[in-house]
Write a protein that holds these residues in place. Sequence first.
Motif, PDB file in Angstrom:
ATOM      1  N   VAL A   1       0.914  -1.218  -0.088  1.00 17.02           N
ATOM      2  CA  VAL A   1      -0.302   0.079  -0.158  1.00 17.02           C
ATOM      3  C   VAL A   1       0.936   1.260   0.020  1.00 17.02           C
ATOM      4  O   VAL A   1       1.859   1.382   0.728  1.00 17.02           O
ATOM      5  CB  VAL A   1      -0.902  -0.068   1.130  1.00 17.02           C
ATOM      6  N   GLY A   2       0.799   2.028  -0.813  1.00 20.83           N
ATOM      7  CA  GLY A   2       1.284   3.553  -1.072  1.00 20.83           C
ATOM      8  C   GLY A   2       0.550   4.467  -0.305  1.00 20.83           C
ATOM      9  O   GLY A   2      -0.577   4.775  -0.625  1.00 20.83           O
ATOM     10  N   VAL A   3       1.353   5.410   0.479  1.00 18.81           N
ATOM     11  CA  VAL A   3       0.722   6.334   1.361  1.00 18.81           C
ATOM     12  C   VAL A   3       1.382   7.621   0.736  1.00 18.81           C
ATOM     13  O   VAL A   3       2.499   8.093   1.051  1.00 18.81           O
ATOM     14  CB  VAL A   3       0.989   6.128   2.852  1.00 18.81           C
ATOM     15  N   ASN A   4       0.334   8.591   0.496  1.00 24.32           N
ATOM     16  CA  ASN A   4       0.912  10.189   0.065  1.00 24.32           C
ATOM     17  C   ASN A   4       1.291  10.628   1.340  1.00 24.32           C
ATOM     18  O   ASN A   4       0.178  10.779   2.039  1.00 24.32           O
ATOM     19  CB  ASN A   4      -0.016  10.854  -0.843  1.00 24.32           C
ATOM     20  N   LEU A   5       2.246  11.364   1.367  1.00 28.09           N
ATOM     21  CA  LEU A   5       2.526  12.660   2.315  1.00 28.09           C
ATOM     22  C   LEU A   5       2.699  13.902   1.756  1.00 28.09           C
ATOM     23  O   LEU A   5       3.277  14.080   0.741  1.00 28.09           O
ATOM     24  CB  LEU A   5       4.163  12.119   3.155  1.00 28.09           C
ATOM     25  N   THR A   6       2.025  14.740   2.501  1.00 20.33           N
ATOM     26  CA  THR A   6       1.925  16.301   2.076  1.00 20.33           C
ATOM     27  C   THR A   6       3.355  16.928   2.070  1.00 20.33           C
ATOM     28  O   THR A   6       3.990  16.494   3.155  1.00 20.33           O
ATOM     29  CB  THR A   6       1.046  16.903   2.653  1.00 20.33           C
ATOM     30  N   ALA A   7       3.651  17.828   1.271  1.00 19.47           N
ATOM     31  CA  ALA A   7       4.866  18.614   1.526  1.00 19.47           C
ATOM     32  C   ALA A   7       4.772  19.297   2.818  1.00 19.47           C
ATOM     33  O   ALA A   7       5.969  19.628   3.350  1.00 19.47           O
ATOM     34  CB  ALA A   7       5.071  19.416   0.058  1.00 19.47           C
ATOM     35  N   HIS A   8       3.675  20.062   3.259  1.00 18.18           N
ATOM     36  CA  HIS A   8       3.596  20.649   4.395  1.00 18.18           C
ATOM     37  C   HIS A   8       4.078  19.634   5.588  1.00 18.18           C
ATOM     38  O   HIS A   8       4.592  20.036   6.619  1.00 18.18           O
ATOM     39  CB  HIS A   8       2.295  21.228   4.465  1.00 18.18           C
ATOM     40  N   SER A   9       3.542  18.604   5.541  1.00 11.87           N
ATOM     41  CA  SER A   9       3.854  17.334   6.670  1.00 11.87           C
ATOM     42  C   SER A   9       5.587  17.185   6.602  1.00 11.87           C
ATOM     43  O   SER A   9       5.925  17.129   7.717  1.00 11.87           O
ATOM     44  CB  SER A   9       3.118  16.275   6.531  1.00 11.87           C
ATOM     45  N   ILE A  10       5.884  17.035   5.423  1.00 11.20           N
ATOM     46  CA  ILE A  10       7.366  16.694   5.423  1.00 11.20           C
ATOM     47  C   ILE A  10       8.156  17.612   5.782  1.00 11.20           C
ATOM     48  O   ILE A  10       9.221  17.542   6.635  1.00 11.20           O
ATOM     49  CB  ILE A  10       7.657  16.173   3.968  1.00 11.20           C
ATOM     50  N   ALA A  11       7.708  18.953   5.522  1.00  8.57           N
ATOM     51  CA  ALA A  11       8.706  19.961   6.010  1.00  8.57           C
ATOM     52  C   ALA A  11       8.334  20.544   7.435  1.00  8.57           C
ATOM     53  O   ALA A  11       9.443  21.064   8.033  1.00  8.57           O
ATOM     54  CB  ALA A  11       8.105  21.449   5.388  1.00  8.57           C
ATOM     55  N   GLU A  12       7.485  19.908   8.218  1.00  7.25           N
ATOM     56  CA  GLU A  12       7.431  19.951   9.639  1.00  7.25           C
ATOM     57  C   GLU A  12       8.474  19.404  10.308  1.00  7.25           C
ATOM     58  O   GLU A  12       8.645  18.226  10.285  1.00  7.25           O
ATOM     59  CB  GLU A  12       5.892  19.599  10.011  1.00  7.25           C
ATOM     60  N   PRO A  13       8.976  20.178  11.400  1.00  4.51           N
ATOM     61  CA  PRO A  13      10.265  19.429  11.987  1.00  4.51           C
ATOM     62  C   PRO A  13       9.760  18.178  12.912  1.00  4.51           C
ATOM     63  O   PRO A  13       8.660  18.468  13.595  1.00  4.51           O
ATOM     64  CB  PRO A  13      10.681  20.527  12.919  1.00  4.51           C
ATOM     65  N   GLY A  14      10.339  17.216  12.742  1.00  2.80           N
ATOM     66  CA  GLY A  14       9.978  16.079  13.655  1.00  2.80           C
ATOM     67  C   GLY A  14       9.072  15.082  12.869  1.00  2.80           C
ATOM     68  O   GLY A  14       8.704  13.846  13.436  1.00  2.80           O
ATOM     69  N   PHE A  15       8.450  15.590  11.824  1.00  2.25           N
ATOM     70  CA  PHE A  15       7.406  14.604  11.577  1.00  2.25           C
ATOM     71  C   PHE A  15       7.675  13.563  10.732  1.00  2.25           C
ATOM     72  O   PHE A  15       7.182  12.417  11.287  1.00  2.25           O
ATOM     73  CB  PHE A  15       6.530  15.522  10.188  1.00  2.25           C
TER      74      PHE A  15
END
Length: 431
Positions: A247-261
């Motif tokens: 299963v592939g799960v999309n991660l948003t760019a905003h979440s990736i940029a959040e420290p510690g996510f």
Amino acid sequence: MRTEGPRPRKAGSPFPHDARGDRKTALLAFTPAFLTVAASAYVPMEASLVLPLLGLVIMTVFFGLVVLWWQAETERQTLAIQLAGLEQEERIPAAPLVLRPPVLADSPVTVLRELALSVSLQEASAETSPMLPERVQAARFPEPSLLPSMRNPSAEEVSRMRLVTQAFEADQIELHLQPVVSLPHGKIRFYEALARLRLADGTLLGPAEFLPLLEASGRASDFDRRVLIRSMAIARHLVARGSEAIVGVNLTAHSIAEPGFLWSLAGLLDTSPDLLGKIVLEMPQHSWRHLDADHRAALAMLRERGVPFSLDRATDLRFDPKALADLGIRFMKLPADLMIEAAEQADGRYAGPELDVRDFASALRRQGIRLIAERVEEEDTVPMLCDLGVPLAQGFVFAGPRPVKPEIAGEQTAPQPFGLEDAPTLLRRAG
């Protein structure tokens, strides 16, 4: 801004006064007269020289008085100029703080426009004062007209924002699965989990309709975690059925940029070690190109745990297969239309010194990366992709996204969706 304190002022006088400076000036001004008188007392002279000597003494005294007057006049003019400047600064009114009513932000661009417009109003208020010094008027902020036009959201938009927020807080997130198939046989290799949001009135929104609102409110990372938890439940259901699909799960760019996510995802995945390798984390091309040291360290930690990654939402065909493999990327999604457009060129290149598109699949395969052609919408596209050696494909020509039963994905409510075992097979044999 004044950085020095005021000079000491003599009591009863509005101007500063330096007594030592005055004494020094007087001494220098009358020194010639003192020397002339002293010389006449010790040097013998004839009677005919008395009158010329007296005239010389008078001239030197007059010269001293002129020097004193000139020094006092110069100081007076200087102090008058300084005092005028001080009074002018004291009369300059501070630019009033322009308070604007709160506007519900539907995106980060709206927030930026609001800030720029507030600055513009403060500048306009400050420029109405004729006493504004040049150093204040010289300061200028970016011209708000260069940004998109600012407007207040309509009543319908405000209502939609409220409905999205309520649906998210009520956890009305539904997952739909779209298969990724092998070419040319059309066998399902894995599923991509696509999130939807069900509003209170029954409307089902796609990511483009609700994600900007969640990102603007700082809830993107919470949304991604919920989707990941649901996707893990789906992967567990597939494993229980004996399916090898992942299963592939999309991660948003905003979440990736959040420290510690990214670091927090390890904790979620560690709760189900049996699912490691069954969940593919898909990140946009832009995020892969702007990784900092912390992102790379978090991805390395996830890679060591056996989590595969996928490059998603590519906007061009420029990439380095070895560099992507070093980051842990095992799947790469490229738009089918971009690859076919490049293949139609004489040299098969998208732009610049990139690889020939006919070499994409083999170059990626040598690095352990499987190429996926996404957004395949027409039947005629499939044979072209097979000619390019593309091993995997995804799009409506094979199957569209299908909802998952709420009890499988852990959703609370969903109107009559069907599970994977109930989904009609819409896969066609390609090639």
